[in-house]
Design an enzyme around this catalytic site. Structure first.
Site, mmCIF file in Angstrom:
data_model
loop_
_atom_site.group_PDB
_atom_site.id
_atom_site.type_symbol
_atom_site.label_atom_id
_atom_site.label_comp_id
_atom_site.label_asym_id
_atom_site.label_seq_id
_atom_site.Cartn_x
_atom_site.Cartn_y
_atom_site.Cartn_z
ATOM 1 N N TYR A 1 1.164 -0.894 -2.387
ATOM 2 C CA TYR A 1 1.832 -1.944 -3.059
ATOM 3 C C TYR A 1 2.931 -2.068 -2.052
ATOM 4 O O TYR A 1 3.618 -1.417 -1.345
ATOM 5 C CB TYR A 1 2.792 -1.479 -4.250
ATOM 6 C CG TYR A 1 1.999 -1.081 -5.603
ATOM 7 C CD1 TYR A 1 0.682 -1.424 -5.788
ATOM 8 C CD2 TYR A 1 2.427 -0.112 -6.187
ATOM 9 C CE1 TYR A 1 -0.116 -0.976 -6.856
ATOM 10 C CE2 TYR A 1 1.722 0.645 -7.300
ATOM 11 C CZ TYR A 1 0.358 0.065 -7.726
ATOM 12 O OH TYR A 1 -0.282 0.622 -8.637
ATOM 13 N N PHE B 1 7.323 4.740 -1.217
ATOM 14 C CA PHE B 1 6.531 5.650 -0.525
ATOM 15 C C PHE B 1 5.449 5.276 0.280
ATOM 16 O O PHE B 1 5.209 5.729 1.418
ATOM 17 C CB PHE B 1 5.824 6.558 -1.708
ATOM 18 C CG PHE B 1 6.759 7.302 -2.687
ATOM 19 C CD1 PHE B 1 7.540 8.365 -2.194
ATOM 20 C CD2 PHE B 1 6.755 6.727 -3.818
ATOM 21 C CE1 PHE B 1 8.284 9.051 -2.909
ATOM 22 C CE2 PHE B 1 7.805 7.437 -4.700
ATOM 23 C CZ PHE B 1 8.651 8.788 -4.210
ATOM 24 N N CYS B 2 4.897 4.012 0.212
ATOM 25 C CA CYS B 2 4.009 3.344 0.894
ATOM 26 C C CYS B 2 4.636 2.851 2.331
ATOM 27 O O CYS B 2 4.069 3.117 3.431
ATOM 28 C CB CYS B 2 3.330 2.120 0.298
ATOM 29 S SG CYS B 2 2.372 2.388 -1.265
ATOM 30 N N CYS C 1 6.273 -0.843 -2.457
ATOM 31 C CA CYS C 1 6.333 0.645 -2.878
ATOM 32 C C CYS C 1 7.057 1.468 -1.731
ATOM 33 O O CYS C 1 6.806 1.480 -0.662
ATOM 34 C CB CYS C 1 5.004 1.210 -3.075
ATOM 35 S SG CYS C 1 4.995 2.958 -2.966
#
Length: 326
Positions: A103, A108-109, A106
């Site tokens: 995403y 974490f991404c 996101c």
């Protein structure tokens, strides 16, 4: 490599002007042309010094010695830069196909992307529809990020980074106490402060999902459902997260986390010293998607994190993302 070229240009400028080089580099200088980087090697250092002396007709022994000394210092510095740059290049990373399922917003991404960008690893991106996740139906793992390296699946942002850094730098110490502590702080504290801030109000929630209108290969109806449905869902989820993590004032919690990180630097440019380490990349990565949202603007305005963030933005450099069809 991009950074190697820029730094070689800086060295070439220092050599031509007979300047003393004490360290520190500035990217993007293009004021003069220099020979390829491998000309700054130990085998050529004596020739380089003598050539400068001859070309400048320096008959004064003291001045000639100074030129040789300055040239030798620049040669040594060039070797150090080349050595350091090789640790950050993809030369130790031979994979042909790196794909990140993500995403865009996101945290974490974005941790993974910050690592890939810093180490100059080209990668493709597949934007996942947050409502139906059809792009990752092939995987048993139903969260993002998912990284595939030549078809091999990697999951969980911290584990992905651990595996990649060991492939690039096998001697990297993942157990260094300070770095490990702050990487865990990012996963266990900082990211939990972000959602209540990003989705604090309906307007802020919609702002955070604006990316879905331009990112990904979605139909118009999918974009509208993802934007408004996703924003509504995350608005209510953020309220639950706020209660779960005992957050009473979202902005105060965000500002407190930012200042906690600045305090951890203890006056250093980065937690890693003069160069970012994995903790720096993790903090930068999770903050990057909110930097130009209202929450991120407020954070920079009301805390001292702005200088570190700007330094990190310059250190990480341009995105290494490539088009999926390239």
């Amino acid at each position: 490599m991009r950074r190697v070229v820029n730094r070689a240009i800086f060295l070439g400028r220092a050599l031509r002007s007979n300047s003393t080089v004490y360290g520190g580099f500035t990217g993007g200088s293009t004021v003069c042309q220099v020979a390829p980087y491998d000309t700054c090697s130990s085998s050529n250092s004596k020739w380089l010094s003598q050539n400068f002396v001859d070309r400048l007709s320096l008959s004064n022994p003291y001045l000639a010695h100074s030129v040789r000394f300055g040239s030798a210092a620049a040669t040594s510095l060039a070797q150090d830069v080349q050595s350091n740059a090789s640790l950050r290049s993809e030369e130790g990373f031979k994979s042909k196909d790196v794909v990140l399922f993500q995403y865009e917003a996101c945290p974490f991404c974005n941790k993974v992307k910050a690592f890939l960008d810093y180490y100059d690893i080209p990668y493709k991106v597949v934007e996942v529809n947050p409502m139906n996740k059809k792009e990752i139906k092939w995987s048993d793992y139903k969260k993002v990020p998912i990284l595939t390296v030549d078809g091999q699946q990697m999951v969980d942002s911290s584990e992905i980074i651990d595996k990649l850094v060991k492939r690039i730098r096998p001697d990297y110490d993942l157990d260094a106490a300070e770095e490990k502590k702050w990487r865990e702080w990012v996963d266990n504290h900082l990211v939990h402060v972000l959602s209540p801030n990003i989705y604090r109000t309906v307007s802020e929630a919609l702002e955070s999902f604006e990316y879905i209108t331009t990112q990904g290969n979605f139909s118009l109806s999918e974009r509208l459902v993802a934007k408004y449905g996703g924003a509504a869902a995350m608005y209510f989820v953020s309220k639950k997260l706020k209660k779960k993590h005992n957050i009473t004032d979202e902005r105060a919690a965000l500002y407190g986390a930012a200042e906690q990180w600045v305090d951890a630097l203890k006056g250093r440019k980065f937690l890693g010293g003069m160069d970012p380490n994995l903790a720096d990349l993790a903090v930068f990565g999770v903050l990057r998607p909110i930097r130009h949202l209202k929450s991120g603007k407020d954070m920079v305005e009301h805390t001292q994190i702005g200088k570190w963030y700007s330094d990190m933005d310059q250190a990480v450099g341009q995105s290494c993302r490539v088009n999926s069809d390239s």
